[in-house]
Enzyme design. Sequence first.
Site, PDB file in Angstrom:
ATOM      1  N   GLU A   1      -9.259   3.873   2.671  1.00 48.44           N
ATOM      2  CA  GLU A   1      -8.835   3.948   1.268  1.00 48.44           C
ATOM      3  C   GLU A   1      -7.761   2.931   0.891  1.00 48.44           C
ATOM      4  O   GLU A   1      -7.665   2.520  -0.263  1.00 48.44           O
ATOM      5  CB  GLU A   1      -8.334   5.365   0.958  1.00 48.44           C
ATOM      6  CG  GLU A   1      -6.889   5.674   1.300  1.00 48.44           C
ATOM      7  CD  GLU A   1      -6.541   5.537   2.780  1.00 48.44           C
ATOM      8  OE1 GLU A   1      -5.387   5.222   3.091  1.00 48.44           O
ATOM      9  OE2 GLU A   1      -7.428   5.747   3.636  1.00 48.44           O
TER      10      GLU A   1
ATOM     11  N   LYS B   1      -9.570  13.357   8.428  1.00 52.01           N
ATOM     12  CA  LYS B   1      -9.054  12.983   9.736  1.00 52.01           C
ATOM     13  C   LYS B   1      -8.993  14.197  10.663  1.00 52.01           C
ATOM     14  O   LYS B   1      -8.938  15.343  10.192  1.00 52.01           O
ATOM     15  CB  LYS B   1      -7.632  12.427   9.598  1.00 52.01           C
ATOM     16  CG  LYS B   1      -7.511  11.124   8.834  1.00 52.01           C
ATOM     17  CD  LYS B   1      -6.035  10.743   8.674  1.00 52.01           C
ATOM     18  CE  LYS B   1      -5.871   9.432   7.913  1.00 52.01           C
ATOM     19  NZ  LYS B   1      -6.320   8.285   8.699  1.00 52.01           N
TER      20      LYS B   1
ATOM     21  N   ARG C   1      -7.379  -0.205   1.489  1.00 52.33           N
ATOM     22  CA  ARG C   1      -7.888  -1.489   0.986  1.00 52.33           C
ATOM     23  C   ARG C   1      -8.395  -1.368  -0.450  1.00 52.33           C
ATOM     24  O   ARG C   1      -8.375  -2.341  -1.201  1.00 52.33           O
ATOM     25  CB  ARG C   1      -8.985  -1.995   1.936  1.00 52.33           C
ATOM     26  CG  ARG C   1     -10.233  -1.148   1.979  1.00 52.33           C
ATOM     27  CD  ARG C   1     -11.031  -1.366   3.256  1.00 52.33           C
ATOM     28  NE  ARG C   1     -10.330  -0.843   4.424  1.00 52.33           N
ATOM     29  CZ  ARG C   1     -10.796  -0.911   5.671  1.00 52.33           C
ATOM     30  NH1 ARG C   1     -11.959  -1.512   5.918  1.00 52.33           N
ATOM     31  NH2 ARG C   1     -10.121  -0.411   6.679  1.00 52.33           N
TER      32      ARG C   1
ATOM     33  N   LYS D   1       0.856  -1.191   0.000  1.00 51.35           N
ATOM     34  CA  LYS D   1       0.000   0.000   0.000  1.00 51.35           C
ATOM     35  C   LYS D   1       0.886   1.234   0.000  1.00 51.35           C
ATOM     36  O   LYS D   1       1.747   1.404   0.864  1.00 51.35           O
ATOM     37  CB  LYS D   1      -0.885   0.006   1.247  1.00 51.35           C
ATOM     38  CG  LYS D   1      -1.641   1.329   1.481  1.00 51.35           C
ATOM     39  CD  LYS D   1      -2.310   1.347   2.847  1.00 51.35           C
ATOM     40  CE  LYS D   1      -2.858   2.733   3.174  1.00 51.35           C
ATOM     41  NZ  LYS D   1      -3.456   2.804   4.530  1.00 51.35           N
TER      42      LYS D   1
ATOM     43  N   ASP E   1      -2.264  10.757   3.431  1.00 51.03           N
ATOM     44  CA  ASP E   1      -3.659  10.397   3.662  1.00 51.03           C
ATOM     45  C   ASP E   1      -4.334  11.411   4.564  1.00 51.03           C
ATOM     46  O   ASP E   1      -4.135  11.406   5.781  1.00 51.03           O
ATOM     47  CB  ASP E   1      -3.745   9.000   4.288  1.00 51.03           C
ATOM     48  CG  ASP E   1      -5.181   8.570   4.539  1.00 51.03           C
ATOM     49  OD1 ASP E   1      -6.087   9.144   3.899  1.00 51.03           O
ATOM     50  OD2 ASP E   1      -5.395   7.663   5.361  1.00 51.03           O
TER      51      ASP E   1
ATOM     52  N   ASP F   1     -11.860   7.379   4.318  1.00 53.49           N
ATOM     53  CA  ASP F   1     -10.606   7.149   5.042  1.00 53.49           C
ATOM     54  C   ASP F   1     -10.271   5.663   5.121  1.00 53.49           C
ATOM     55  O   ASP F   1      -9.227   5.298   5.653  1.00 53.49           O
ATOM     56  CB  ASP F   1     -10.688   7.755   6.450  1.00 53.49           C
ATOM     57  CG  ASP F   1      -9.326   7.872   7.110  1.00 53.49           C
ATOM     58  OD1 ASP F   1      -8.315   7.917   6.366  1.00 53.49           O
ATOM     59  OD2 ASP F   1      -9.261   7.907   8.354  1.00 53.49           O
TER      60      ASP F   1
ATOM     61  N   ASP G   1       2.010   6.680   5.399  1.00 50.82           N
ATOM     62  CA  ASP G   1       0.975   5.706   5.057  1.00 50.82           C
ATOM     63  C   ASP G   1       1.342   4.904   3.811  1.00 50.82           C
ATOM     64  O   ASP G   1       0.515   4.184   3.268  1.00 50.82           O
ATOM     65  CB  ASP G   1      -0.366   6.420   4.851  1.00 50.82           C
ATOM     66  CG  ASP G   1      -1.566   5.527   5.130  1.00 50.82           C
ATOM     67  OD1 ASP G   1      -1.383   4.483   5.775  1.00 50.82           O
ATOM     68  OD2 ASP G   1      -2.680   5.871   4.700  1.00 50.82           O
TER      69      ASP G   1
END
Length: 500
Positions: A348, A276, A350, A264, A269, A346, A287
């Site tokens: 995201e 967030k 996956r 990933k 993010d 959020d 991230d």
Amino acid sequence: MSDAVKVGFVPFSAAVRGTLVVFCDEALKFGSATSKALGIAAATVKRAAAASQFKGKSGSALDILAPEGLKVGRLIVVGAGKAADLKEFDVLKLGGTIAGKIGSGDTAVSVIAELPAAAMAPEQAAAIASGIRLRAYKFDRYKTKKKDDEQGPVDTTVSIAVADVAAAKKAFTPESHVVDGVILARELVNEPPNVLYPDEFAKRAAQLKKLGVEVQILDVAAMTRLKMGALLGVSQGSAHDGRTVIMRWNGGKKGEQPIAFVGKGVCFDTGGISIKPSASMEDMKGDMGGAACVVGLMHALAARKAKVNAIGAIGLVENMPDGNAQRPGDIVTSMSGQTIEIINTDAEGRLVLADVLWYVAQKHKPKFMVDLATLTGAIMVALGTDHAGLFSNNDELAQRLTEVGLSTGEKVWRMPLGPEYDKQIDSQFADMKNTGSRNGGSITAAQFLQRFVDGTPWAHLDIAGTAMGAPKTDINRSWGSGYGVRLLNALVAEYYEAKK
């Protein structure tokens, strides 16, 4: 790379320079070569140990300035504990202990790689060298000045005295490439997001071509043709277009089925429309720790000429909240054809992994896939920051990851999967939702990913607690840890690499 410590090997007979480092056990005993080097200073060690209650426990250290009888500025005695109990990771940590004692004033360090009973084996000497390099790494390229109490860059030459120089060099050569891979992963995680956005990340991954890695970069047009709607949905709110990078190392037999690693790579993010809280949002530059690990791993495999065919695939995006960003309630179609209702933008990572996992499974037909992702805060609630969460549809793969986790110190803990968790991500409008309820959040995320592996043996490592901001260790003082490179390199070397 920020790796100013230079490590080499010399014979026991080599002259000692600068700072001398030796090892003892819990009885304060030294090996024969160490005793010869210490001479009358051995008595000084005993007095200093008694005064400071130094017991020689593994990882402890006794620092003596201007030791009587030695022509060195410092003598550092490192406790090895019970030598018979030392495992490879314990020796690696001893190297980290040494590096932790090296200061900017130590321009030369001599280490006698000997335990009381005998000289260290070549593999142990190599582990000492690796531990020194891993601990000494520092990311400070954007600092233009240092505080008065802040140590400057350590530019040191460390000479490790061994019984067999050629054997030690041979043992260290592949390990040094693994260390390079870890440091590369750390560098990527530590970079600021205005420097390392998807296109720049892809360009850095492309530098692996110098090692013989085949690199293919899929831009928006290519991903659109492949119908990667899940990944593209995440990236559509950013001024920086997404990328997918496919790296291939062909070190095995021609036509041999590859193994695959997927990362990933959310370069930043914000949470998107489901934004967030502002507190600690700056940490979301990390991230992309899973993608960083995959690049570092591919570097290690290629540099050490691993006898295996390996695929490394990373999905690179930014998750930003502009007027074109996807919304809660949107439905996207993944490359697999399965539709996904967006409940929370959020969740995201996956979505990015879904398309990349499917691409790898369909195009490359690997023996197995391991994905790594800083996927859920829920895994830290469950496991803290000392273990990564392990989810798998294959018991053999899960067991092997558990075993190499223990041997490398990059530990994993297996978590459950099961059809009962699917109920949480069933959608009344699409094939699935991208998130379930608060309960079991890391499990439902893994359950989501499992729908995109198409039956391929697969393991998912949730590294949210271990890839960035994890507690400092004997071999890492960096915010970005490079977690996963040593773990997966060991998995390949011990279980999948063809020995010749």
